[in-house]
Every structure is written in C-alpha cells, then in structure tokens.
Scaffold this active site. Structure first.
Site, PDB file in Angstrom:
ATOM      1  N   ASN A  51       1.470  -1.430  -0.083  1.00 24.86           N
ATOM      2  CA  ASN A  51      -0.108   0.245  -0.454  1.00 24.86           C
ATOM      3  C   ASN A  51       0.824   1.315  -0.247  1.00 24.86           C
ATOM      4  O   ASN A  51       1.754   1.444   0.682  1.00 24.86           O
ATOM      5  CB  ASN A  51      -0.735   0.207   1.625  1.00 24.86           C
ATOM      6  CG  ASN A  51      -1.798   0.902   0.961  1.00 24.86           C
ATOM      7  OD1 ASN A  51      -1.488   2.215   1.311  1.00 24.86           O
ATOM      8  ND2 ASN A  51      -3.118   0.655   1.304  1.00 24.86           N
ATOM      9  N   HIS A  62      -2.660   0.498  -3.425  1.00 22.33           N
ATOM     10  CA  HIS A  62      -3.025  -0.675  -2.752  1.00 22.33           C
ATOM     11  C   HIS A  62      -2.243  -2.116  -3.026  1.00 22.33           C
ATOM     12  O   HIS A  62      -1.624  -1.755  -4.130  1.00 22.33           O
ATOM     13  CB  HIS A  62      -4.149  -1.158  -2.643  1.00 22.33           C
ATOM     14  CG  HIS A  62      -5.546  -1.017  -1.801  1.00 22.33           C
ATOM     15  ND1 HIS A  62      -7.142  -0.782  -1.791  1.00 22.33           N
ATOM     16  CD2 HIS A  62      -5.618   1.045  -1.828  1.00 22.33           C
ATOM     17  CE1 HIS A  62      -7.919  -0.055  -0.788  1.00 22.33           C
ATOM     18  NE2 HIS A  62      -7.064   1.153  -1.736  1.00 22.33           N
ATOM     19  N   GLU A  64      -2.590  -4.882  -2.863  1.00 21.28           N
ATOM     20  CA  GLU A  64      -3.143  -6.010  -4.211  1.00 21.28           C
ATOM     21  C   GLU A  64      -2.740  -5.164  -5.264  1.00 21.28           C
ATOM     22  O   GLU A  64      -2.154  -5.587  -6.613  1.00 21.28           O
ATOM     23  CB  GLU A  64      -4.817  -6.578  -3.853  1.00 21.28           C
ATOM     24  CG  GLU A  64      -4.739  -6.924  -2.563  1.00 21.28           C
ATOM     25  CD  GLU A  64      -5.513  -6.639  -1.846  1.00 21.28           C
ATOM     26  OE1 GLU A  64      -4.521  -5.439  -1.255  1.00 21.28           O
ATOM     27  OE2 GLU A  64      -6.129  -6.360  -0.757  1.00 21.28           O
ATOM     28  N   SER A  87      -7.727  -9.119   4.335  1.00 22.36           N
ATOM     29  CA  SER A  87      -8.436  -9.411   3.473  1.00 22.36           C
ATOM     30  C   SER A  87      -9.187  -8.447   2.990  1.00 22.36           C
ATOM     31  O   SER A  87      -8.997  -7.349   3.043  1.00 22.36           O
ATOM     32  CB  SER A  87     -10.170  -9.559   4.373  1.00 22.36           C
ATOM     33  OG  SER A  87     -11.631  -9.250   3.730  1.00 22.36           O
ATOM     34  N   CYS A  89     -10.271  -5.545   0.137  1.00 19.54           N
ATOM     35  CA  CYS A  89     -11.170  -4.609   0.660  1.00 19.54           C
ATOM     36  C   CYS A  89     -12.130  -4.702  -0.985  1.00 19.54           C
ATOM     37  O   CYS A  89     -11.756  -5.578  -1.865  1.00 19.54           O
ATOM     38  CB  CYS A  89     -10.998  -2.887   0.408  1.00 19.54           C
ATOM     39  SG  CYS A  89     -10.260  -2.816  -1.509  1.00 19.54           S
ATOM     40  N   CYS A  92      -9.478  -4.474  -4.466  1.00 17.87           N
ATOM     41  CA  CYS A  92      -9.216  -4.882  -4.982  1.00 17.87           C
ATOM     42  C   CYS A  92     -10.215  -6.820  -5.267  1.00 17.87           C
ATOM     43  O   CYS A  92      -9.577  -6.811  -5.861  1.00 17.87           O
ATOM     44  CB  CYS A  92      -8.017  -6.130  -3.174  1.00 17.87           C
ATOM     45  SG  CYS A  92      -6.652  -4.323  -3.140  1.00 17.87           S
ATOM     46  N   ASP A 152      -7.941   5.047   4.101  1.00 17.96           N
ATOM     47  CA  ASP A 152      -7.428   4.149   3.293  1.00 17.96           C
ATOM     48  C   ASP A 152      -9.197   2.978   3.628  1.00 17.96           C
ATOM     49  O   ASP A 152      -8.909   2.440   2.397  1.00 17.96           O
ATOM     50  CB  ASP A 152      -6.486   3.176   4.240  1.00 17.96           C
ATOM     51  CG  ASP A 152      -6.246   2.285   2.740  1.00 17.96           C
ATOM     52  OD1 ASP A 152      -5.495   3.188   1.908  1.00 17.96           O
ATOM     53  OD2 ASP A 152      -6.011   1.265   3.471  1.00 17.96           O
TER      54      ASP A 152
HETATM   55 ZN   LIG Z   1      -7.513  -3.250  -1.607  1.00 15.55          ZN
END
Ligand SMILES: [Zn+2]
Length: 163
Positions: A51, A62, A64, A87, A89, A92, A152
């Site tokens: 991130n 992010h 990912e 986990s 978001c 993502c 975020d």
């Molecule tokens: Zn994300």
C-alpha cells in the site's frame, strides 16, 4: 500445512513474502503496513507490492493492485494466487473477479473484513491463515494512526478519538 490437496502451495511461505513487503517497505516509508504478492500456482512470485497511499498520495495503490501491476500481463489468472496480509477490500476483490484470479490467501480478516465472502460465493478459493503476526502488525498500526486508516478504508472519520 496447507489445507487442500497434496500439491497445494505452501501458503505460509507465500504469506511471508507479502509480510516482508508490509513492514519492511511500507512501514519503513511511513505508510500503511499492508503487503501483497501475486504468485503462479507453483509458488513463483510474479509481482509484489504494498500500500502506497501515504507515500505517493495515491489512494488507488493498494498492496494487491501494486502486486498485480508489477506482475505485468499474464496469459491467464486462473492459476494465480493473490496473497495479501489483510482481507481484500471491495476494490481489490473486484480486481480478483475481473481478472479471474483463482485463489486468494489472506493473512487475516480481523482488522478488516473485506470482500472475501463474496469472492468465495463466486467460486474463488479463499484461505484465511489467521496469522497472529499479521493481526498485531496492522492492529498496532491502526491504534497509532486511526485517521489514516479510516481514510484508507473509505470511512468518514469524525476525527475525535472514537477508536
Ligand atoms: Zn484494496
């Protein structure tokens, strides 16, 4: 160690690479400690990232998405594994479905419960490693930086010490 068939990748070893991105890079840069890496099914790293909202003033970076972009163009994503410290978001999770990534491995879903149930419902293999190191790494960081965290995850933050 892994929970599926005999040829399942070593998810904890893969998580270690995502974790390396989070504290060693993001945290050292003053950013949010979330790291991720995209792997081929055989465990080869295709791309890794973290991130960088704070570092680059870019809310779209992010862990990912950073790992995904670093991986460049892949012929198919069905046999790729997105490993993330947290986990994913909705943004993502959307990426995972858009490109048909077959497996998501997350370090934890305690500090944030993203779209992984939805992914599972749509046939994505989701593995939650419930890793104590990931939980405390981000939990401690959120406690110290609540405002950046609320920004975020896209929640309004009234700003006055709610949590
Ligand atoms: Zn994300």
């Amino acid at each position: 160690m892994s929970d599926t068939t005999g040829r399942a990748p070593d998810y904890r070893a893969m998580l270690a690479i995502a974790v390396e991105e989070a504290p060693a890079r993001s945290l050292a840069e003053g950013g949010i400690p979330i790291g991720a890496a995209l792997f081929a099914r055989d465990g080869t790293v295709l791309g890794r990232g973290h991130n960088r909202r704070v570092q680059e003033g870019d809310p779209s970076v992010h862990g990912e998405t950073d790992a995904f972009r670093k991986a460049g163009r892949q012929r198919s994503y069905r046999d790729t594994v997105m490993v993330t410290t947290l986990s994913p978001c909705w943004y993502c999770s959307g990426l995972v479905r858009q490109f048909g990534i077959g497996t998501v491995v997350m370090g934890e879903s305690v500090n944030f419960h993203g779209g992984h149930d939805w992914l599972r419902e749509h046939g994505v293999e989701v593995v939650d490693l419930a890793d104590p190191g990931c939980i405390s790494m981000l939990g401690d960081w959120i406690a110290a930086h609540p405002h950046v965290w609320h920004e975020d995850i896209g929640e309004d933050d009234d700003g006055c010490g709610g949590h």
